[in-house]
Scaffold this active site. Sequence first.
Site, PDB file in Angstrom:
ATOM      1  N   PRO A 161       0.730  -1.286  -0.064  1.00 56.71           N
ATOM      2  CG  PRO A 161       0.062  -1.019   2.211  1.00 56.71           C
ATOM      3  CD  PRO A 161       0.833  -1.814   1.403  1.00 56.71           C
ATOM      4  CD  GLN A 209       9.339  -0.929   0.240  1.00 57.37           C
ATOM      5  OE1 GLN A 209       9.112  -1.271   1.620  1.00 57.37           O
ATOM      6  NE2 GLN A 209       9.301   0.442   0.333  1.00 57.37           N
ATOM      7  CG  ASP A 262       1.023   2.517   4.931  1.00 65.30           C
ATOM      8  OD1 ASP A 262       0.356   2.348   5.926  1.00 65.30           O
ATOM      9  OD2 ASP A 262       2.090   2.056   4.632  1.00 65.30           O
ATOM     10  CE  LYS A 314       6.438  15.565  -5.639  1.00 65.79           C
ATOM     11  NZ  LYS A 314       5.113  15.413  -4.533  1.00 65.79           N
ATOM     12  CD1 TRP A 340       4.916  -4.372   3.450  1.00 63.81           C
ATOM     13  CD2 TRP A 340       4.904  -4.984   1.224  1.00 63.81           C
ATOM     14  NE1 TRP A 340       3.831  -4.808   2.902  1.00 63.81           N
ATOM     15  CE2 TRP A 340       3.915  -5.044   1.646  1.00 63.81           C
ATOM     16  CE3 TRP A 340       5.563  -4.905  -0.027  1.00 63.81           C
ATOM     17  CZ2 TRP A 340       2.940  -5.892   0.731  1.00 63.81           C
ATOM     18  CZ3 TRP A 340       4.587  -5.776  -0.988  1.00 63.81           C
ATOM     19  CH2 TRP A 340       3.456  -6.064  -0.448  1.00 63.81           C
ATOM     20  CD1 TRP A 360       8.395   0.865   8.981  1.00 61.53           C
ATOM     21  CD2 TRP A 360       7.750   0.077   7.095  1.00 61.53           C
ATOM     22  NE1 TRP A 360       8.983   1.874   7.795  1.00 61.53           N
ATOM     23  CE2 TRP A 360       8.624   1.057   6.630  1.00 61.53           C
ATOM     24  CE3 TRP A 360       7.484  -0.809   5.977  1.00 61.53           C
ATOM     25  CZ2 TRP A 360       8.846   1.399   5.220  1.00 61.53           C
ATOM     26  CZ3 TRP A 360       7.699  -0.717   4.588  1.00 61.53           C
ATOM     27  CH2 TRP A 360       8.718   0.583   4.199  1.00 61.53           C
ATOM     28  CE  LYS A 392      14.699  10.123  -3.020  1.00 61.76           C
ATOM     29  NZ  LYS A 392      14.949  10.178  -1.310  1.00 61.76           N
TER      30      LYS A 392
END
Length: 1104
Positions: free
Chosen positions: A48, A579, A87, A619, A583, A543, A616
Amino acid sequence: MYLCSASKPIHLPTSEQDVLQYWADIDAFKTSQKLSEGKPEYSFYDGPPFATGKPHYGHLLAGTIKDVVTRHAHSTGHHVERRFGWDTHGLPVEHEIDKTLNIKGKDDVMAMGIDKYNAACREIVMRYSGEWKTTVERMGRWIDFDTGYKTLDPTFMESVWWVFGQLWQKGQVYRGLKVMPYSTGCTTPLSNFEAGEDYRMTSDPTVTVSFPLVDDPSTSLLAWTTTPYTLPSNLGLCVHPDFTYIKIYDFERDQNFILLESLLGTVYKELAPGAKKPKDKKDEKPKFKKVGQFLGKDMVGWRYIPMFDHFTEQYEDRAFRVLSDTYVTDSSGTGIVHQAPAFGDDDHRIAVAHGVVRDDEIPPCPIDESGKFTAEVPEYQGRYVKEADATIIKDLAKKGRLIARSDIMHSYPFCWRSGTPLIYRAVPSWFVRVANISDKLVANNEKTRWVPASVGEGRFGGWIRNARDWNISRNRYWGTPIPLWVSEDYEEIVAVGSIAELEQLSGVPNITDLHRESIDNITIPSKQGKGTLRRIEEVFDCWFESGSMPYAQSHFPFENKERFEKSYPADFVSEGIDQTRGWFYTLLVLGTHLYDTAPWKNLIVTGLVLASDGKKMSKKLKNYPDPLEVVNKYGADCVRLFLVNSPVVRGDNLRFREEGVREILANVILKWINSLNFYIGQAELFERTTGEKFVYDHDAPKSSNVMDRWILATCQTLIQHVDTEMGAYRLYTVIPRLLDFIADLTNWYIRFNRVRLKGAGGVDDTKAALNTLYEALYTLCLTMSSFTPYTSEIVYQALRPTSPTPKDSKQDVRSIHFLPFPTVRQEYFDPVIERQVQRMRAVIELGRLIRDRKTLPIKTPLKDLTIFHHDQEYLDDVKSLETYISAELNVVNIIYTCDEEKVGIKYRASADYPTLGKKLRKDLSKVKNAIPNLSTEECKLYLSEKKLLVNGVELIEGDLNITRFAKLLNEEGKIDKFESASDNDVIIILDIQKHSELESMALLRILTSRVNKLRKEANLKPSDKINLFYEIDLQKESNSENSLNLAINQNSNYLLKTLGTIPIELNQKSDNDNNDILITEKIIKDLDDLNESDRYVLSLSLVQ
């Protein structure tokens, strides 16, 4: 919806929007789900995302991979439930609210009220859900948003309670005091894997400070630290028991210091590794002298004078002494480590082991939750610890305790949410035991198929082998409350595993929400006479919630028990490499604790999508194009293919380039569409010329045409390859073969069969060719449908008018995505023909290479092509397709030979010198210059004997690369009439001289090309018949008239087949010809700049 036509150009993004509308009209996703009901279940877990931010390329990548795999599972006969999840709890949401409401800590939240604070969080959790839904659907992903889950749903939260309750019952949860990574920006401890998410290079001050001995104040122990703010909390100094420490007398300071001899450079910079030595040592006076030495273990118990006196009264009888532990290193500092048990995991462990603090006691920690000093250290009260460093260093200097000061650039952990430096501090927390099941984690992980396998074995495998207990508690507000009710002394603890249990224990009915504002006031009467039990303040780490997703998304075990048991563990999971410590880790820990199994069977892990400069995506920096803008510019299928056909699917990072998406559009999608348009045009031409509508015949007799058999055999190989590789979840091996097939179809099959498809071979042959092209396009649709759902639908819908009626009248054929993955037709397999065509292509590509190298246009006919190969089978294979080679390379004669002498074949040697150097070491220089000069005879000897002595060094099989080449010399020793090329397998030699007798053929090729261009400018269909006229420039002295007329008169049959008409001079146009000139060539170049044979102008009229 939009259908392709032979004459209408396609704008892919617009066509995709038409497809989206078509899918909506037929409710395609839900229809496909209904069609698959009752089939074997294929389960999939979707990690999620947070809806507090907009989707980026990483989300597009993950969503595409999940869509590809689940679509393929559906097409191979499975029912695949696909539900989107959100999430909605945790630091990402709270951090946004804290910034918006200027909340600095717990006091601000309490003043506002948890109910109001959580209400503010609830308002923003779905802020960008609309943008998410739009983007996900626009990317062509089929997933159910309507029945998706949210981690804030009471049903989800109750299942999280159940998971925790199971762990509690198994004795796998405990309350401990541990030094944890702590975010002052988010005012909460983090788990160890969260602490590893954002390491940055940063500069910190380093200080070497003195601790005078109580029994000898003129002698000081020297300690080094990069965290001056921890010095007010110092309780000990640690040495290594086996190290030898020296005592020196410092002449300038008139003091004795104790430290490691190998680390004197920390105090005396000229002794540091790499320091410049003084030129004249005679005039240099020594700064110290050695006066003694001690073993570390003999120093244990020495007492020293504290740096600060804030905690001396409380700890004087047990602290401020020398301790020992083998964790001390001799790589930096002084070999004596300052101990602040509240700020270091090892510090706390050692302090407990030496009785400085108790394991249930919070050691001195004079900072608040925001990282500011408290009144316990009044001189720095209210100062943020990192900002206080400078002041502390000044105070150390005033006290005479500062011996050395510098700065260090090192990798330091930052909070992955707030971007603030982490500190380590002791906090009471709730832990799930993980270290005690690390062997089970490893065993369960080994049963998993990781793609790529290296991540599961390496990065993830190493992490779980050294797994530490997991801090699952957060001192926060917006999250699932940990369901523990405790007495004041924590001796009575009740773990609640459901809403019903809480209602029964508390006597409070109708509990409908489980957030803190709804349950913090609920109490449970003690059963041990300890009064009232109250809920602890902490909430779950988010988590823990996402790791509980397999159970909580279906409200298991309270509902859907049978459905869960059928689908667990999941067949497939996929997320990014970040992850592995997020996750994936929490899923595995909880799955192992609950069911002793990994909660997945197959796992694809992707690399990260970076900006084109390798940084990376930001924005703030605006270093990447907006995802939806790129999708709407080139089409979602192009973005999908670009992402999936990249290193990112193999776990490597990808630099996103918009040009890469553009290349996919031009070189893949549009070529695919063009091949479809060509098919439609030829099907229309067939119907117009024969009066018979073409319809694909699945049971048509096997074609005798070699190219038909080749492309159909290639179809079967493709189907088999895609099925095998998708079964192994290797998407990165699938896409290249699919793209190769598109190239095979457009660049080879259609190119070589244009004349057949236009009807030159008669009705039966044309039908066979159309049948083959239909099947190739249809197979491509079915195999590509999971990867390019839009384009596959567009092509499929365009094929439907020539598709047969389905044998099963009940079959829903309205969408390509309702159809099953194709099955292999064994009768079409033909490895011999595939081999023959592959070899033919190798020869043609080498021929093209020579033409390009010598700037010989393909329209220029050449006389001889010689093909050399040692294997007669290779030559026979190529010879069987000679007509294609001759036509494609425009050569008249082809000669085949195995005779090396006849064509001047020579041998040469080369080597992989870096690899060979590792083997030969110093002997490499002996052979490096000799290898290129090895003779043909020596190379042959090496091939036959598998070894060769070169400059006294024996080289064996595998050391050398031997290749053949043709050495072409004429009688004068010059290379001017022939050119050779090789792919290290076959060698071709091309006669590159121009021959006058071949000029007319070149002229007709140019004429044909110009006619086709003129037809395209006139927007004519392939079925449109024309009259063709030419007008020669008579104002220039030229041979054009004679050469053109001669070429036309001698090749009328060829022109009829190729152009459908025979050109005539414009001044010969009959007065009875009522067809007006439709279009005339526009010659851009001046006629003077054209070749003599090109100095004419074409016109055409349409035959009515």
